[in-house]
Design a protein around this motif. Sequence first.
Motif, PDB file in Angstrom:
ATOM      1  N   ASN A 110       0.878  -1.121  -0.016  1.00 33.03           N
ATOM      2  CA  ASN A 110      -0.026  -0.106   0.068  1.00 33.03           C
ATOM      3  C   ASN A 110       0.977   1.317  -0.064  1.00 33.03           C
ATOM      4  OD1 ASN A 110      -1.698   2.340   0.495  1.00 33.03           O
ATOM      5  ND2 ASN A 110      -2.865   1.069   2.303  1.00 33.03           N
ATOM      6  N   LEU A 111       0.723   1.933  -1.057  1.00 32.94           N
ATOM      7  CA  LEU A 111       1.593   3.323  -1.130  1.00 32.94           C
ATOM      8  C   LEU A 111       0.912   4.539  -0.821  1.00 32.94           C
ATOM      9  CD1 LEU A 111       3.420   2.199  -4.583  1.00 32.94           C
ATOM     10  CD2 LEU A 111       4.421   2.449  -2.286  1.00 32.94           C
ATOM     11  N   ASP A 112      -0.081   4.524  -0.133  1.00 31.45           N
ATOM     12  CA  ASP A 112      -0.988   5.652   0.208  1.00 31.45           C
ATOM     13  C   ASP A 112      -0.074   6.486   1.315  1.00 31.45           C
ATOM     14  OD1 ASP A 112      -3.111   4.631  -1.080  1.00 31.45           O
ATOM     15  OD2 ASP A 112      -4.166   4.141   0.552  1.00 31.45           O
ATOM     16  N   PHE A 113       0.817   6.040   1.951  1.00 30.48           N
ATOM     17  CA  PHE A 113       1.708   6.830   2.842  1.00 30.48           C
ATOM     18  C   PHE A 113       2.582   7.770   2.262  1.00 30.48           C
ATOM     19  CE2 PHE A 113       4.503   3.330   1.699  1.00 30.48           C
ATOM     20  CZ  PHE A 113       5.721   3.839   1.830  1.00 30.48           C
ATOM     21  N   LEU A 114       2.885   7.712   1.049  1.00 29.86           N
ATOM     22  CA  LEU A 114       3.897   8.538   0.099  1.00 29.86           C
ATOM     23  C   LEU A 114       3.085   9.998   0.000  1.00 29.86           C
ATOM     24  CD1 LEU A 114       5.085   6.067  -2.749  1.00 29.86           C
ATOM     25  CD2 LEU A 114       6.358   6.893  -0.842  1.00 29.86           C
ATOM     26  N   THR A 115       1.792   9.799   0.063  1.00 28.26           N
ATOM     27  CA  THR A 115       0.891  11.260  -0.013  1.00 28.26           C
ATOM     28  C   THR A 115       0.660  11.620   1.543  1.00 28.26           C
ATOM     29  OG1 THR A 115      -1.081  10.156  -0.290  1.00 28.26           O
ATOM     30  CG2 THR A 115       0.040  10.805  -2.101  1.00 28.26           C
ATOM     31  N   THR A 116       0.971  11.083   2.503  1.00 27.24           N
ATOM     32  CA  THR A 116       0.744  11.429   4.038  1.00 27.24           C
ATOM     33  C   THR A 116       1.808  11.263   4.652  1.00 27.24           C
ATOM     34  OG1 THR A 116       0.021   9.303   4.296  1.00 27.24           O
ATOM     35  CG2 THR A 116      -1.857  10.838   3.734  1.00 27.24           C
ATOM     36  N   THR A 117       1.784  10.599   5.972  1.00 31.74           N
ATOM     37  CA  THR A 117       2.915  10.254   6.728  1.00 31.74           C
ATOM     38  C   THR A 117       3.153   8.754   6.770  1.00 31.74           C
ATOM     39  OG1 THR A 117       1.225   9.921   8.552  1.00 31.74           O
ATOM     40  CG2 THR A 117       2.352  12.112   8.064  1.00 31.74           C
ATOM     41  N   GLY A 118       4.327   8.471   7.047  1.00 27.86           N
ATOM     42  CA  GLY A 118       4.819   7.175   6.750  1.00 27.86           C
ATOM     43  C   GLY A 118       5.869   6.910   7.670  1.00 27.86           C
ATOM     44  N   THR A 119       6.527   5.745   7.810  1.00 26.40           N
ATOM     45  CA  THR A 119       7.886   5.307   8.486  1.00 26.40           C
ATOM     46  C   THR A 119       8.668   4.591   7.466  1.00 26.40           C
ATOM     47  OG1 THR A 119       6.780   5.281  10.432  1.00 26.40           O
ATOM     48  CG2 THR A 119       8.805   4.215  10.421  1.00 26.40           C
ATOM     49  N   ILE A 120       9.925   4.696   7.148  1.00 29.76           N
ATOM     50  CA  ILE A 120      10.707   4.141   6.227  1.00 29.76           C
ATOM     51  C   ILE A 120      11.954   3.981   6.930  1.00 29.76           C
ATOM     52  CG2 ILE A 120      12.176   4.739   4.243  1.00 29.76           C
ATOM     53  CD1 ILE A 120       9.126   4.189   3.626  1.00 29.76           C
ATOM     54  N   ALA A 121      12.450   2.667   6.563  1.00 29.74           N
ATOM     55  CA  ALA A 121      13.744   2.384   7.244  1.00 29.74           C
ATOM     56  C   ALA A 121      15.137   2.220   6.291  1.00 29.74           C
ATOM     57  CB  ALA A 121      13.634   0.840   8.011  1.00 29.74           C
ATOM     58  N   THR A 122      16.132   2.470   7.060  1.00 33.00           N
ATOM     59  CA  THR A 122      17.342   2.576   6.051  1.00 33.00           C
ATOM     60  C   THR A 122      18.514   2.920   7.327  1.00 33.00           C
ATOM     61  OG1 THR A 122      18.668   3.469   4.567  1.00 33.00           O
ATOM     62  CG2 THR A 122      17.138   5.129   5.399  1.00 33.00           C
TER      63      THR A 122
END
Length: 307
Positions: A110-122
């Motif tokens: 689900n890529l909806d977070f790309l237009t709102t808020t989200g958590t990414i790991a790196t």
Amino acid sequence: MSKTIRIGTRDSELALWQAHTVQKKLNDLGYTTEIVAVKSQGDIILDKPLYELGITGIFTKTLDIAMINGQVDIAVHSMKDVPTALPQGIVQAAVLERANTLDILVHKGNLDFLTTTGTIATGSLRRQAQWWHKYPSHQVVDLRGNVNTRMQKLAESDWNGAVFAAAGLERINLKPENYINLDWMIPAPAQGAMLVVAMANDEFTKDAVSQLNDIETEICTYIERQFLKTLEGGCTAPIGALAQYDEEKDTIEFKGVLFSVDGKQKIEIEKSVDISEWKKLGFYSAQEILNNGGAELMTKIKATLKK
């Protein structure tokens, strides 16, 4: 003279894949080889971000020592992990033909977070800074370990996704269906390339390994690593660089970028030069960045990372 060439490698699945690839190429040329697997500190210490460990070349140092001590004859590395200055007595013996240079986002479907808020790991400052530059409202969490470990941590987490080098996942058939290419993200210098190093005084081994060298990859990675070295970035500063050869025009197309750690500041450069001008391209591009506010930004980055 003939001898068995001992190939030093980390013991992760990806590192072993790289070592076996080099082994097969050398065997096909008629050389006898054996693989010697060694654990690096970068694989053992997983609870701290890389930049906090304060060691340049954390994934390569253990193999360097094994080579200097005469336990192995060559070491195979992901070139982006290798410091721009090799230890005394160790030399670049071959750069293999480059694979995919892209970073990819592996997500949960689900890529909806790309237009709102989200958590990414790196675990990469470069990826973190570029992600925050594009998605300032997102949270970025640290992710360490070999490729398999990181994929597992992502699966078990509530994160929206994690950033990986496409080449690593492709090499060991771990690239899932649910990914997107991050073609806006400038890769790490030498991303997608494999480097073989040898002892400077070992003529037999250097001659054997030199037959694996890909000249186009060697030139492009040289430019990118010269850019990194001139910026004094080491392996951990938010620096991206990509040089590509355009066969039709006989030119090198170069993109370089320096970010602040928080991603708010970005200094970039794009150049197209005749192939004859490749030797100083990385140096001159880095000088332009430094003269355009990069020197002050590098000072800030170093101060931030020391805290």
